[in-house]
Design a protein around this motif. Structure first.
Motif, PDB file in Angstrom:
ATOM      1  N   GLY A 108       0.766  -1.235   0.000  1.00 50.74           N
ATOM      2  CA  GLY A 108       0.000   0.000   0.000  1.00 50.74           C
ATOM      3  C   GLY A 108       0.799   1.288   0.000  1.00 50.74           C
ATOM      4  N   PHE A 109       2.108   1.195  -0.103  1.00 50.91           N
ATOM      5  CA  PHE A 109       2.917   2.412  -0.162  1.00 50.91           C
ATOM      6  C   PHE A 109       2.772   3.056  -1.542  1.00 50.91           C
ATOM      7  N   THR A 110       2.849   4.374  -1.577  1.00 52.49           N
ATOM      8  CA  THR A 110       2.703   5.100  -2.847  1.00 52.49           C
ATOM      9  C   THR A 110       3.996   5.769  -3.298  1.00 52.49           C
ATOM     10  N   ALA A 111       5.000   5.761  -2.449  1.00 48.23           N
ATOM     11  CA  ALA A 111       6.295   6.370  -2.784  1.00 48.23           C
ATOM     12  C   ALA A 111       7.365   5.736  -1.913  1.00 48.23           C
ATOM     13  N   MET A 112       8.618   5.996  -2.259  1.00 46.32           N
ATOM     14  CA  MET A 112       9.736   5.551  -1.443  1.00 46.32           C
ATOM     15  C   MET A 112      10.672   6.726  -1.243  1.00 46.32           C
ATOM     16  N   GLN A 113      11.182   6.848  -0.033  1.00 50.61           N
ATOM     17  CA  GLN A 113      12.096   7.937   0.301  1.00 50.61           C
ATOM     18  C   GLN A 113      13.278   7.395   1.079  1.00 50.61           C
ATOM     19  N   PHE A 114      14.465   7.845   0.695  1.00 52.99           N
ATOM     20  CA  PHE A 114      15.684   7.561   1.452  1.00 52.99           C
ATOM     21  C   PHE A 114      16.083   8.865   2.123  1.00 52.99           C
ATOM     22  N   ASN A 115      16.207   8.855   3.432  1.00 53.51           N
ATOM     23  CA  ASN A 115      16.427  10.064   4.205  1.00 53.51           C
ATOM     24  C   ASN A 115      17.882  10.470   4.323  1.00 53.51           C
ATOM     25  N   PHE A 116      18.811   9.543   4.062  1.00 50.86           N
ATOM     26  CA  PHE A 116      20.206   9.821   4.401  1.00 50.86           C
ATOM     27  C   PHE A 116      21.128   9.012   3.490  1.00 50.86           C
ATOM     28  N   VAL A 117      21.184   9.389   2.212  1.00 48.96           N
ATOM     29  CA  VAL A 117      22.099   8.737   1.279  1.00 48.96           C
ATOM     30  C   VAL A 117      23.407   9.540   1.322  1.00 48.96           C
ATOM     31  N   VAL A 118      24.471   8.905   1.751  1.00 53.66           N
ATOM     32  CA  VAL A 118      25.755   9.598   1.849  1.00 53.66           C
ATOM     33  C   VAL A 118      26.207   9.960   0.435  1.00 53.66           C
ATOM     34  N   ALA A 119      26.422  11.248   0.196  1.00 55.28           N
ATOM     35  CA  ALA A 119      26.698  11.747  -1.155  1.00 55.28           C
ATOM     36  C   ALA A 119      27.957  11.135  -1.771  1.00 55.28           C
ATOM     37  N   SER A 120      28.913  10.759  -0.951  1.00 60.60           N
ATOM     38  CA  SER A 120      30.135  10.145  -1.492  1.00 60.60           C
ATOM     39  C   SER A 120      29.929   8.689  -1.890  1.00 60.60           C
ATOM     40  N   ASN A 121      28.783   8.109  -1.579  1.00 62.45           N
ATOM     41  CA  ASN A 121      28.456   6.743  -1.976  1.00 62.45           C
ATOM     42  C   ASN A 121      27.936   6.800  -3.416  1.00 62.45           C
ATOM     43  N   THR A 122      28.851   7.039  -4.338  1.00 62.68           N
ATOM     44  CA  THR A 122      28.473   7.312  -5.725  1.00 62.68           C
ATOM     45  C   THR A 122      27.763   6.137  -6.383  1.00 62.68           C
ATOM     46  N   GLY A 123      28.103   4.922  -6.006  1.00 66.14           N
ATOM     47  CA  GLY A 123      27.410   3.762  -6.564  1.00 66.14           C
ATOM     48  C   GLY A 123      25.940   3.778  -6.213  1.00 66.14           C
ATOM     49  N   ALA A 124      25.628   4.064  -4.956  1.00 64.96           N
ATOM     50  CA  ALA A 124      24.229   4.118  -4.528  1.00 64.96           C
ATOM     51  C   ALA A 124      23.508   5.297  -5.181  1.00 64.96           C
ATOM     52  N   VAL A 125      24.146   6.458  -5.203  1.00 63.24           N
ATOM     53  CA  VAL A 125      23.509   7.628  -5.814  1.00 63.24           C
ATOM     54  C   VAL A 125      23.210   7.355  -7.281  1.00 63.24           C
ATOM     55  N   HIS A 126      24.157   6.740  -7.982  1.00 64.23           N
ATOM     56  CA  HIS A 126      23.942   6.406  -9.400  1.00 64.23           C
ATOM     57  C   HIS A 126      22.788   5.413  -9.553  1.00 64.23           C
ATOM     58  N   LEU A 127      22.780   4.369  -8.731  1.00 67.31           N
ATOM     59  CA  LEU A 127      21.717   3.365  -8.815  1.00 67.31           C
ATOM     60  C   LEU A 127      20.357   3.997  -8.560  1.00 67.31           C
ATOM     61  N   TRP A 128      20.240   4.740  -7.474  1.00 72.89           N
ATOM     62  CA  TRP A 128      18.934   5.312  -7.141  1.00 72.89           C
ATOM     63  C   TRP A 128      18.474   6.286  -8.220  1.00 72.89           C
ATOM     64  N   THR A 129      19.390   7.076  -8.749  1.00 69.64           N
ATOM     65  CA  THR A 129      19.022   8.008  -9.822  1.00 69.64           C
ATOM     66  C   THR A 129      18.554   7.240 -11.052  1.00 69.64           C
ATOM     67  N   SER A 130      19.259   6.162 -11.392  1.00 68.99           N
ATOM     68  CA  SER A 130      18.882   5.368 -12.565  1.00 68.99           C
ATOM     69  C   SER A 130      17.531   4.691 -12.393  1.00 68.99           C
ATOM     70  N   LEU A 131      17.100   4.508 -11.145  1.00 69.95           N
ATOM     71  CA  LEU A 131      15.806   3.890 -10.852  1.00 69.95           C
ATOM     72  C   LEU A 131      14.708   4.923 -10.611  1.00 69.95           C
ATOM     73  N   GLY A 132      14.982   6.166 -10.961  1.00 67.89           N
ATOM     74  CA  GLY A 132      13.937   7.184 -10.918  1.00 67.89           C
ATOM     75  C   GLY A 132      13.857   8.024  -9.662  1.00 67.89           C
ATOM     76  N   PHE A 133      14.805   7.875  -8.755  1.00 66.36           N
ATOM     77  CA  PHE A 133      14.808   8.718  -7.561  1.00 66.36           C
ATOM     78  C   PHE A 133      15.322  10.111  -7.918  1.00 66.36           C
ATOM     79  N   ALA A 134      14.695  11.103  -7.339  1.00 70.09           N
ATOM     80  CA  ALA A 134      15.156  12.481  -7.459  1.00 70.09           C
ATOM     81  C   ALA A 134      15.754  12.894  -6.116  1.00 70.09           C
ATOM     82  N   THR A 135      16.801  13.685  -6.179  1.00 73.99           N
ATOM     83  CA  THR A 135      17.350  14.260  -4.956  1.00 73.99           C
ATOM     84  C   THR A 135      16.484  15.465  -4.608  1.00 73.99           C
TER      85      THR A 135
END
Length: 160
Positions: A108-135
């Motif tokens: 029943g969730f309508t969105a997903m939010q990550f509250n604390f993505v460490v900006a230097s974790n470039t692999g995670a930032v790239h993955l989340w961006t590629s999956l449609g996450f906006a900063t």
């Protein structure tokens, strides 16, 4: 290979994934001195539903799903992901994320939010961006990285 709910008998395999990441102190705002018991208690806490990525009986990754907030914010999901160091770069985090999106929608969730993505974790930032996450936010210097010093934390969001 499959993503399935984590079981109590998966604890040792999950700890083998969690502890090196926690000890490194580079991507999660968790105490690097956290005990294994405390790490497992965090991952299996009552507010979380943990899952594992299982390939022929070998657990290569794990994630948890939970509501990001209570009450009026409980329609937005939150999740945390870790993969085995030996399995990084093989699409396991992406597979777990896609599973989490489906699982979150089913709950029943309508969105997903990550509250604390460490900006230097470039692999995670790239993955989340590629999956449609906006900063949608940036918290300057919110994370004390053990090698890089103060690093920004990102708030990332996507509709489901």
């Amino acid at each position: 290979m499959s993503v399935r709910p984590a079981l109590s008998q998966d604890a040792a395999a999950i700890a083998a994934i969690l502890m090196p990441v926690i000890r490194a102190g580079e991507t999660y705002a968790l105490d690097p001195a956290m005990t294994q018991d405390a790490a497992l208690a965090y991952w299996f806490a009552a507010d979380k539903v943990p899952f594992v990525f299982d390939e022929n009986g070998v657990i290569l990754g794990t994630y948890y799903l939970r509501a990001n907030q209570a009450g009026g914010g409980d329609h937005v999901a939150n999740a945390g992901y870790m993969t085995s160091p030996a399995a990084r770069g093989k699409g396991i985090a992406r597979a777990m994320a896609l599973h989490a999106f489906d699982e979150a929608r089913a709950r029943g969730f309508t969105a997903m939010q990550f509250n604390f993505v460490v900006a230097s974790n470039t692999g995670a930032v790239h993955l989340w961006t590629s999956l449609g996450f906006a900063t949608v936010g940036r918290v300057p210097g919110a994370f004390r990285h053990p090698r890089l010093g103060s690093v920004d934390a990102l708030v990332m969001h996507r509709p489901l």
